[in-house]
Design a protein around this motif. Structure first.
Motif, mmCIF file in Angstrom:
data_model
loop_
_atom_site.group_PDB
_atom_site.id
_atom_site.type_symbol
_atom_site.label_atom_id
_atom_site.label_comp_id
_atom_site.label_asym_id
_atom_site.label_seq_id
_atom_site.Cartn_x
_atom_site.Cartn_y
_atom_site.Cartn_z
ATOM 1 N N HIS A 1 0.862 -1.183 0.000
ATOM 2 C CA HIS A 1 0.000 0.000 0.000
ATOM 3 C C HIS A 1 0.897 1.231 0.000
ATOM 4 C CE1 HIS A 1 -3.476 2.509 0.632
ATOM 5 N NE2 HIS A 1 -2.851 3.115 1.627
ATOM 6 N N MET A 2 0.770 2.047 -1.047
ATOM 7 C CA MET A 2 1.638 3.209 -1.229
ATOM 8 C C MET A 2 0.855 4.504 -1.137
ATOM 9 S SD MET A 2 3.722 1.714 -4.542
ATOM 10 C CE MET A 2 2.166 1.193 -5.327
ATOM 11 N N THR B 1 -2.779 0.282 -3.905
ATOM 12 C CA THR B 1 -2.353 -0.990 -3.342
ATOM 13 C C THR B 1 -2.098 -1.973 -4.470
ATOM 14 O OG1 THR B 1 -3.654 -0.645 -1.331
ATOM 15 C CG2 THR B 1 -2.948 -2.899 -1.803
ATOM 16 N N VAL B 2 -0.928 -2.586 -4.441
ATOM 17 C CA VAL B 2 -0.520 -3.556 -5.454
ATOM 18 C C VAL B 2 -0.209 -4.881 -4.766
ATOM 19 C CG1 VAL B 2 1.276 -4.144 -7.141
ATOM 20 C CG2 VAL B 2 0.393 -1.802 -7.021
ATOM 21 N N ARG B 3 -0.740 -5.965 -5.302
ATOM 22 C CA ARG B 3 -0.400 -7.302 -4.782
ATOM 23 C C ARG B 3 0.517 -8.001 -5.777
ATOM 24 N NH1 ARG B 3 -4.604 -11.576 -2.237
ATOM 25 N NH2 ARG B 3 -4.215 -10.138 -0.496
ATOM 26 N N GLY B 4 1.632 -8.538 -5.262
ATOM 27 C CA GLY B 4 2.576 -9.248 -6.106
ATOM 28 C C GLY B 4 2.908 -10.613 -5.558
ATOM 29 N N GLU B 5 3.278 -11.514 -6.464
ATOM 30 C CA GLU B 5 3.690 -12.866 -6.096
ATOM 31 C C GLU B 5 5.083 -13.119 -6.648
ATOM 32 O OE1 GLU B 5 -0.820 -14.794 -6.542
ATOM 33 O OE2 GLU B 5 0.775 -15.299 -7.987
ATOM 34 N N SER B 6 5.959 -13.700 -5.829
ATOM 35 C CA SER B 6 7.292 -14.091 -6.270
ATOM 36 C C SER B 6 7.245 -15.560 -6.660
ATOM 37 C CB SER B 6 8.311 -13.866 -5.151
ATOM 38 O OG SER B 6 9.606 -14.257 -5.571
#
Length: 222
Positions: free
Chosen positions: A111-112, A121-126
């Motif tokens: 959340h920026m 808000t950005v959701r990322g997966e590694s």
């Protein structure tokens, strides 16, 4: 059958120790900060799965914070990202979420808040080997890897908007590699993500923004 290159096996150039927990985390942070107008004032990281359990030991926290400040995966400044962020006046927090388990094991919500008060808000997966996927922007499910230069357009889901975007790109001789539309529901907020084979014109965002139904244009150069 997917192709696996020697670079997938060896992993990326990175500050270790883990390609998924460190390089991937830095990559997610790097992509996230490209999607909001800087500079950032505050960032909150919510970590899930193995990220939530090992983020201190594997340096996931430092990598995420370094990526948010624009550091690449092999940038030595990642090791000192806490101190650098504090000097910049960037507020940051890390919150492990161990309750939500029906999720990719290396997931983070970022959340920026920038200095003008804009929030995202950005959701990322590694995914391993330094590869990542952005799967949510605000409340909209998306699918974006960041392996190509891309333009991400936030707009109303109205007829003609997507055609306008593609015409702007065609007029500048941009060759489209992939293009996808994601939306909350019909007629509401939508995200069009266009990935290009090459770098995008630096001023293409200015041109695309001129449409009345377009709210924001984000350029991610690779």
């Amino acid at each position: 059958m997917s192709f696996i290159s020697v670079f997938d096996v060896m992993g990326p150039n990175m500050i270790g120790p883990s390609s998924s927990h460190t390089a991937g985390a830095a990559r997610i942070g790097f992509l996230a900060q490209k999607m909001i107008n800087g500079p950032l004032k505050k960032v909150e990281f919510t970590l899930y799965g193995s990220f939530s359990r090992t983020y201190k030991g594997h340096g996931t926290d430092r990598a995420l914070l370094g990526g948010i400040m624009g550091f690449s995966t092999d940038d030595m400044r990642i090791r000192n990202s806490f101190e650098i962020a504090e000097k910049k006046g960037l507020e940051f927090t890390f919150t492990p979420n161990k309750l939500e388990t029906d999720i990719h094991p290396n997931t983070v919500d970022i959340h920026m808040v920038n200095e003008s008060g804009q929030e995202m808000t950005v959701r990322g997966e590694s995914l391993g080997g330094g590869k990542v996927r952005i799967v949510r922007i605000n409340s909209v499910q998306v699918d974006f890897t960041g392996e190509y230069s891309a333009v991400i357009v936030t707009h109303q889901d109205k007829p003609g908007v997507v055609a306008y975007i593609t015409k702007c790109l065609s007029d500048r001789n941009v060759n489209i590699a992939f293009m996808r539309l994601f939306r909350e529901s019909k007629g509401e907020i939508a995200y069009t993500i266009v990935e290009s084979d090459g770098r995008l014109p630096e001023d293409i965002g200015v041109t695309i923004r001129q449409h009345e139904n377009i709210h924001e244009v984000m350029i991610v150069q690779m």
